[in-house]
Motif scaffolding. Structure first.
Motif, mmCIF file in Angstrom:
data_model
loop_
_atom_site.group_PDB
_atom_site.id
_atom_site.type_symbol
_atom_site.label_atom_id
_atom_site.label_comp_id
_atom_site.label_asym_id
_atom_site.label_seq_id
_atom_site.Cartn_x
_atom_site.Cartn_y
_atom_site.Cartn_z
ATOM 1 N N PRO A 1 12.587 6.781 4.788
ATOM 2 C CA PRO A 1 11.315 6.549 4.109
ATOM 3 C C PRO A 1 11.406 6.333 2.601
ATOM 4 O O PRO A 1 10.617 5.565 2.039
ATOM 5 N N LEU A 2 12.363 6.968 1.937
ATOM 6 C CA LEU A 2 12.441 6.836 0.485
ATOM 7 C C LEU A 2 13.122 5.542 0.043
ATOM 8 O O LEU A 2 12.922 5.102 -1.083
ATOM 9 N N SER A 3 13.924 4.945 0.911
ATOM 10 C CA SER A 3 14.713 3.787 0.473
ATOM 11 C C SER A 3 14.476 2.528 1.300
ATOM 12 O O SER A 3 15.037 1.483 0.965
ATOM 13 N N THR A 4 13.664 2.595 2.340
ATOM 14 C CA THR A 4 13.464 1.450 3.225
ATOM 15 C C THR A 4 12.029 0.951 3.150
ATOM 16 O O THR A 4 11.081 1.742 3.200
ATOM 17 N N GLY A 5 11.885 -0.372 3.051
ATOM 18 C CA GLY A 5 10.561 -0.981 3.072
ATOM 19 C C GLY A 5 10.272 -1.625 4.416
ATOM 20 O O GLY A 5 11.167 -1.848 5.239
ATOM 21 N N PHE A 6 9.017 -1.946 4.637
ATOM 22 C CA PHE A 6 8.596 -2.525 5.914
ATOM 23 C C PHE A 6 9.120 -3.947 6.078
ATOM 24 O O PHE A 6 9.504 -4.352 7.178
ATOM 25 N N ALA A 7 9.163 -4.718 4.986
ATOM 26 C CA ALA A 7 9.691 -6.076 5.076
ATOM 27 C C ALA A 7 11.181 -6.049 5.431
ATOM 28 O O ALA A 7 11.679 -6.952 6.116
ATOM 29 N N GLU A 8 11.878 -5.023 4.988
ATOM 30 C CA GLU A 8 13.298 -4.887 5.337
ATOM 31 C C GLU A 8 13.460 -4.651 6.839
ATOM 32 O O GLU A 8 14.361 -5.208 7.473
ATOM 33 N N VAL A 9 12.586 -3.839 7.421
ATOM 34 C CA VAL A 9 12.597 -3.635 8.867
ATOM 35 C C VAL A 9 12.304 -4.947 9.580
ATOM 36 O O VAL A 9 12.952 -5.300 10.580
ATOM 37 N N HIS A 10 11.331 -5.680 9.076
ATOM 38 C CA HIS A 10 10.962 -6.979 9.660
ATOM 39 C C HIS A 10 12.164 -7.923 9.650
ATOM 40 O O HIS A 10 12.451 -8.590 10.660
ATOM 41 N N ALA B 1 0.806 -1.223 0.000
ATOM 42 C CA ALA B 1 0.000 0.000 0.000
ATOM 43 C C ALA B 1 0.839 1.274 0.000
ATOM 44 O O ALA B 1 0.284 2.381 -0.023
ATOM 45 N N ASP B 2 2.143 1.142 0.008
ATOM 46 C CA ASP B 2 3.037 2.285 0.159
ATOM 47 C C ASP B 2 3.153 3.081 -1.141
ATOM 48 O O ASP B 2 3.709 2.580 -2.126
ATOM 49 N N PRO B 3 2.665 4.325 -1.185
ATOM 50 C CA PRO B 3 2.776 5.112 -2.427
ATOM 51 C C PRO B 3 4.213 5.467 -2.774
ATOM 52 O O PRO B 3 4.509 5.761 -3.934
ATOM 53 N N LEU B 4 5.112 5.431 -1.788
ATOM 54 C CA LEU B 4 6.520 5.727 -2.059
ATOM 55 C C LEU B 4 7.322 4.464 -2.366
ATOM 56 O O LEU B 4 8.518 4.557 -2.682
#
Length: 409
Positions: free
Chosen positions: A386-395, A15-18
């Motif tokens: 925010p521009l280069s990191t995704g949520f799965a990467e944080v996970h 859902a991330d527009p960025l």
């Protein structure tokens, strides 16, 4: 690992527009990094940066040589400063220059501010500010016979308007704070602190190193007097990229920086006797601008303008909310605590996790391709860009932190 947390990360990424902008960054598959969580220290390079650097070297540097200065390089400090002001800092043209390092610009502006308030001898600052900010103020105080007024701040929080109101008086020349605290991520109420300082007749100087490109900044609207910041964190300018300095328009004739060099002169190439400051913020310059170091900023500011700082801030809050959720669910059972603001309105772009012995995890984390930041005595800073990191990467990254803590327990 918890399937529901992974599903949540995947849903947030979808859902991330960025999200599509992550492909604009250089992160080849053969690199060993599986989770980069230190965007608050050094941003990733854009793919466009390499192309721009190559074109600059081959066409402008090699092709134009010394003519490049009159082709436009001389104006880059102001042109990029104006662009930065419009895209990220809420500043009208003519008030920002890109130059020097944060430390050098900070020294220039602290000295200038103290000298601009003759008869006042106090500088108000907090005990947990970034070391350079404290050291520079100590140096200026020694030079100018000023007194430092220290506000004790909680390392897990930050400066408040109430603390500032209790510290400033008719002898205060300057107050200096970080808009986002480097350790805790605390987001200060800059507008209210400015109001309090101005009511006492003092000038304000804000360190924006952990703010620029991550949170909304409104320098003009907040009534900020002076500000400095770096461009290699969320602005992706590269290691050692030049800093920026802001001087509010109505202070241009009143505030004079102390390092008088030829580039800050009214007419640099006249090379005449005596220093005559250039009009506007250009007077903050001293020596030759670091043109090669400015090239990446053209690409990064284009990307930030495309994304919009409001959208960047919205995603930053979602990312840091997710970091806190993972920390509470996965890491708290191993003695990890969130050492920073949970309230979104008071949180900058990073989250500090605290646990005794975290330093021992750094090498095994790096070996596993997880790169957070560490701040003594026991803080692990998680700074998703925010521009280069995704949520799965944080996970992935915090999942490996959990595995290592589990093994050690």
């Amino acid at each position: 690992m918890s399937d529901d947390l992974l599903e949540r990360a995947e849903a947030l990424d979808a859902a991330d527009p960025l999200g599509p902008l992550r492909d604009r960054f250089l992160a080849p598959d053969d690199f060993d990094v599986v989770s980069y969580l230190d965007g608050n220290s050094l941003g990733r390079p854009l793919r466009a940066t390499g192309q721009l650097m190559g074109e600059f070297i081959e066409r402008q540097w090699a092709g134009r040589l010394i003519r490049g200065w009159t082709d436009g390089w001389l104006d880059w400090p102001q042109r990029l400063g104006d662009r930065l002001g419009a895209v990220a800092l809420g500043a009208a043209p003519g008030q920002i220059v890109v130059a020097d390092s944060t430390t050098v610009l900070l020294y220039k502006l602290v000295r200038a501010a103290v000298d601009a308030r003759p008869g006042r001898r106090r500088i108000v600052l907090d005990t947990d500010n970034f070391p350079t900010d404290r050291y520079v103020c100590e140096a200026v105080a020694a030079e100018r016979g000023a007194e430092l007024v220290w506000i004790d701040t909680d390392p897990a929080a930050g400066i408040t308007p109430e603390q500032v109101a209790a510290a400033v008086d008719e002898d205060t020349a300057l107050v200096l704070f970080s808009h986002v605290a480097y350790r805790s991520g605390w987001l200060a109420d800059a507008a209210e602190i400015n109001r309090i300082a101005h009511a006492a007749g003092a000038l304000t100087l804000w360190d924006l190193c952990h703010s620029a490109g991550s949170v909304e900044v409104e320098l003009d609207a907040w009534g900020v007097d002076l500000a400095v910041g770096c461009t290699y964190k969320y602005l992706n300018g590269g290691p050692g990229a030049p800093a920026f300095g802001y001087l509010r328009a109505d202070l241009h004739e009143e505030v004079r920086q102390p390092i008088w060099g030829w580039m800050g002169h009214r007419a640099s190439f006249e090379m005449g006797p005596g220093h005559e400051p250039a009009p506007g913020a250009r007077a903050l310059l001293s020596g030759t601008p670091p043109i090669l170091g400015m090239v990446p900023l053209h690409a990064s500011l284009d990307l930030l303008a495309e994304a919009g700082i409001d959208a960047v801030r919205e995603k930053s809050l979602l990312l840091t909310d997710y970091v806190i959720e993972l920390a509470d669910r996965w890491l708290a059972p191993y003695g990890v605590e969130v050492a920073g603001p949970r309230e979104p309105a008071r949180r900058g772009g990073h989250v500090t996790l605290r646990r005794p012995g975290f330093e021992e995890l750094l090498e095994p984390l790096w070996d596993r391709g997880v790169i957070p930041d560490y701040r003594r005595p026991d803080g692990l800073r998680i700074g998703p860009a925010p521009l280069s990191t995704g949520f799965a990467e944080v996970h992935r990254g915090l999942g490996i932190v959990r595995e290592l803590l589990e093994k050690r327990s």
